[in-house]
Motif scaffolding. Structure first.
Motif, short mmCIF file in Angstrom:
data_model
loop_
_atom_site.label_atom_id
_atom_site.label_comp_id
_atom_site.label_asym_id
_atom_site.label_seq_id
_atom_site.Cartn_x
_atom_site.Cartn_y
_atom_site.Cartn_z
N SER A 15 0.92 -1.21 -0.08
CA SER A 15 -0.15 0.18 0.17
C SER A 15 0.83 1.03 0.03
CB SER A 15 -1.02 0.04 1.11
OG SER A 15 -0.08 0.01 2.51
N ASP A 18 3.71 3.73 -3.60
CA ASP A 18 3.56 4.89 -4.42
C ASP A 18 4.60 5.93 -3.69
OD1 ASP A 18 1.26 5.19 -6.48
OD2 ASP A 18 0.62 3.83 -4.90
N LYS A 210 1.97 7.77 -14.01
CA LYS A 210 1.99 6.70 -13.29
C LYS A 210 2.55 5.45 -13.88
CE LYS A 210 0.20 4.68 -9.58
NZ LYS A 210 -1.33 4.50 -9.13
N THR A 253 -4.36 -3.22 -17.99
CA THR A 253 -5.34 -2.20 -17.79
C THR A 253 -5.94 -1.62 -19.00
OG1 THR A 253 -3.64 -0.32 -17.97
CG2 THR A 253 -3.63 -1.64 -15.87
N SER A 258 -4.98 4.82 -14.48
CA SER A 258 -5.21 4.84 -13.17
C SER A 258 -5.37 3.52 -12.67
CB SER A 258 -6.56 5.61 -12.63
OG SER A 258 -6.94 5.36 -11.25
N PHE A 259 -4.16 3.04 -12.13
CA PHE A 259 -3.83 1.86 -11.57
C PHE A 259 -2.93 1.80 -10.19
CE2 PHE A 259 -0.27 2.61 -14.47
CZ PHE A 259 0.93 2.29 -13.61
N ARG A 260 -2.86 0.49 -9.71
CA ARG A 260 -2.24 0.24 -8.39
C ARG A 260 -0.71 -0.09 -8.91
NH1 ARG A 260 -5.85 -3.42 -4.72
NH2 ARG A 260 -3.96 -3.80 -4.10
N ASP A 262 1.03 -1.86 -6.77
CA ASP A 262 1.42 -3.40 -6.23
C ASP A 262 0.80 -4.27 -7.39
OD1 ASP A 262 -1.21 -2.36 -5.95
OD2 ASP A 262 -1.30 -3.59 -4.11
N GLU A 263 -0.29 -3.92 -7.89
CA GLU A 263 -0.69 -4.95 -8.86
C GLU A 263 0.13 -4.99 -10.06
OE1 GLU A 263 -5.65 -4.72 -7.75
OE2 GLU A 263 -4.70 -3.75 -9.66
N ASP A 342 -0.77 -7.51 0.64
CA ASP A 342 -1.76 -6.10 1.34
C ASP A 342 -1.68 -6.32 2.73
OD1 ASP A 342 -3.39 -8.50 1.91
OD2 ASP A 342 -4.84 -8.16 0.51
N VAL A 348 -1.00 -9.82 -3.29
CA VAL A 348 -1.76 -9.03 -4.15
C VAL A 348 -2.05 -9.59 -5.35
CG1 VAL A 348 -1.31 -6.71 -5.36
CG2 VAL A 348 -0.36 -6.77 -3.05
#
Length: 520
Positions: A15, A18, A210, A253, A258-260, A262-263, A342, A348
């Motif tokens: 988490s 970033d 990103k 994606t 807009s994405f995470r 960690d994924e 997580d 994740v």
């Protein structure tokens, strides 16, 4: 207790990735300014003095352009190349480089040599400019004789990227002729890749912010946990990791900004574990519209995987000849660390990314219009047949085959996949229905083309000739069929020649006639 720099990423919760990128991997403004100042110093020094005499050249050669390249050309210079291959620097600051002119190009393989002192800080990654040297003689192609005369032992890839690309506008697709000349002049894969360093740079540079954070994260992981622990291994270039990460983002994606993180990191690690299935390429700067380029790319896609084709150079598989097994082992270890778990201590989730892009398959069947379906190369032929059955409602046994432009027609067996035949781009397959006791035979004409026919082994050769006349237009009496060197007689039974399923017969025109083949 402060953790060592080596353990920073692995001890960072998923988490907080970033924040990790922002605090540890983003270069400061002051650092960027110092880098730009040093780059200007390098460029000024290179432009002030011509390269001649002592460098083994028989005429004066000046530096016309310095290009800030991506990871590929700067990090992994090709054999016999004459460009500056600077190191990857990590640090929030670094001291101005000292310029030392070598006594001979053959001794240093770089002009000039950079002696750069690094600091211990671990912030940011810098790629210094790629130096491309050009003769003052104007050039119009990659193969001009004046190149050999002007450079002596130097190779054509010393041309600036702008000249190699021709008069195309910045960031645009080069004319196909540029790549046709590249293929003709290329002595080995990637030989002229430095001439396209601007395209390589732009392919990575013009991406969402990103995604660039994910690129920094993946490269940081590679430098800290792979290269640092296996410094002498023939590891993949950073450029290959960049391309793999971009592919994962595009497919996982659908190019969503807009994405995470960690994924994204987890997805890249899983792809690295399955490196033997990777077949990645783009058609941004070159396409299959030109037959020469198409042939080169298709041959590349048939080679041993992993395959990650340079989007700017169709002759260069940046993944070839590298110790991906070491990278896969390190990726497996990464997936067990805090950065891939997580807050509830669950792994994740990753994006759904196929190891190769879906391709368009055109189905041809005699007497029916062609139609298409989308298939992944790793899908079994059995499942492809199921799709065809739902569309066509075939009454007999489905027999699928394909033929490369210069090869034999091959049977696609149900237990196989298109990937096993090296098919990773749009292709055409032939559908033939057989009803027992019919078998499938292939008939190859003098031009190299091949067609599939359903025949009863107990039927006469004349019956097959009638099918050929209906399909290809050559009259029965003008046909001569051979199998393993024997000429087939019209009133003989096909089975008497030992012809079995999926055998190939050779078709030719009888010598005493002058009737041409009609277009098939």
């Amino acid at each position: 207790m402060a953790l060592s720099a080596e353990m920073e990423l692995y001890s960072t919760p998923a988490s907080r990735l970033d924040s990790f990128v922002a605090q540890c991997l983003q270069p400061s403004r002051e650092w960027k300014e110092e880098v730009l100042e040093a780059v200007k110093t390098v460029e000024q020094s290179l432009r002030e003095e011509p390269l001649e005499g002592e460098c083994g050249l028989d005429q004066e050669v000046r530096v016309l352009k310095l290009v800030k390249g991506s990871g590929c050309p700067c990090e992994t210079p090709h054999p016999h190349s004459c460009f500056m291959s600077p190191p990857v620097l990590e640090g929030s600051t670094f001291k101005r480089p000292k310029l030392e002119r070598p006594r001979s190009i053959r001794q240093s393989q770089s002009v000039p040599h950079l002696n750069i002192k690094e600091t211990e800080a671990q912030r940011g990654v810098l790629f210094l400019p790629l130096l491309l040297v050009s003769s003052p003689v104007p050039t119009s192609s990659l193969q001009g004789s004046h190149l050999r005369e002007g450079f002596g032992n130097l190779s054509p890839h010393l041309l600036p990227a702008s000249e190699a690309r021709g008069p195309s506008a910045p960031h645009s697709q080069p004319p196909p002729e540029v790549y046709v000349n590249l293929v003709k002049a290329c002595r080995y894969p990637g030989h002229l890749s430095p001439s396209f360093c601007e395209l390589q740079r732009d392919f990575v540079k013009h991406r969402p912010t990103k995604l660039k954070s994910l690129l920094r994260l993946v490269k940081h992981w590679f430098l800290q946990y792979v290269r640092a622990r296996s410094p002498r291994a023939a590891l993949p270039p950073l450029y290959a990791l960049e391309l793999l990460t971009i592919y994962a983002w595009e497919m996982g994606t659908q190019e969503n900004e807009s994405f995470r993180l960690d994924e994204g990191l987890t997805t890249v690690m899983e792809l690295l574990q399955d490196y033997e299935s990777l077949c990645i390429y783009w058609t941004k700067y070159y396409t299959f519209q030109n037959p020469i380029i198409e042939d080169v790319v298709r041959k590349q896609l048939q080679r041993e995987r992993p395959i990650i084709l340079d989007p700017a150079d169709p002759t260069y598989n940046v993944a070839e000849g590298c110790r991906w097994d070491i990278v896969a082992q390190r990726a497996c270890q990464c997936l067990k660390q805090d950065c891939c778990y997580d807050s509830k201590d669950n792994p994740v989730s990753s994006w759904n990314v196929k190891r190769a892009r879906d391709i368009q398959v055109t189905v041809e069947q005699w007497g029916c219009p062609d139609w298409t379906l989308m298939v992944n190369p790793y899908t079994s032929i059995r499942k492809v047949k199921e799709k065809i059955q739902r569309r066509q409602c075939c009454e007999g046994l489905q027999r699928l085959s394909f033929q490369t432009p210069s090869g034999e027609r091959k049977l696609l067996r149900s237990r196989s996949s298109l990937a096993e035949f090296g098919i990773f781009s749009d292709t055409r397959i032939c559908l033939l229905e057989t009803i027992p006791p019919e078998i499938q035979v292939f008939v190859r004409n003098p031009e190299g083309g091949s067609h599939a026919y359903a025949v009863d082994p107990n039927s006469f050769v004349l019956g097959l000739k009638q099918q050929i006349e209906d399909k290809q237009g050559l009259l029965r009496k003008q046909q001569e069929l051979q199998f393993v060197g024997r000429v087939l007689q019209d009133w003989s039974v096909l089975g008497s020649y030992g012809i079995k399923d999926s055998d190939t017969l050779i078709l030719s025109k009888k010598k005493d006639t002058h009737f041409p083949f009609l277009p098939s």
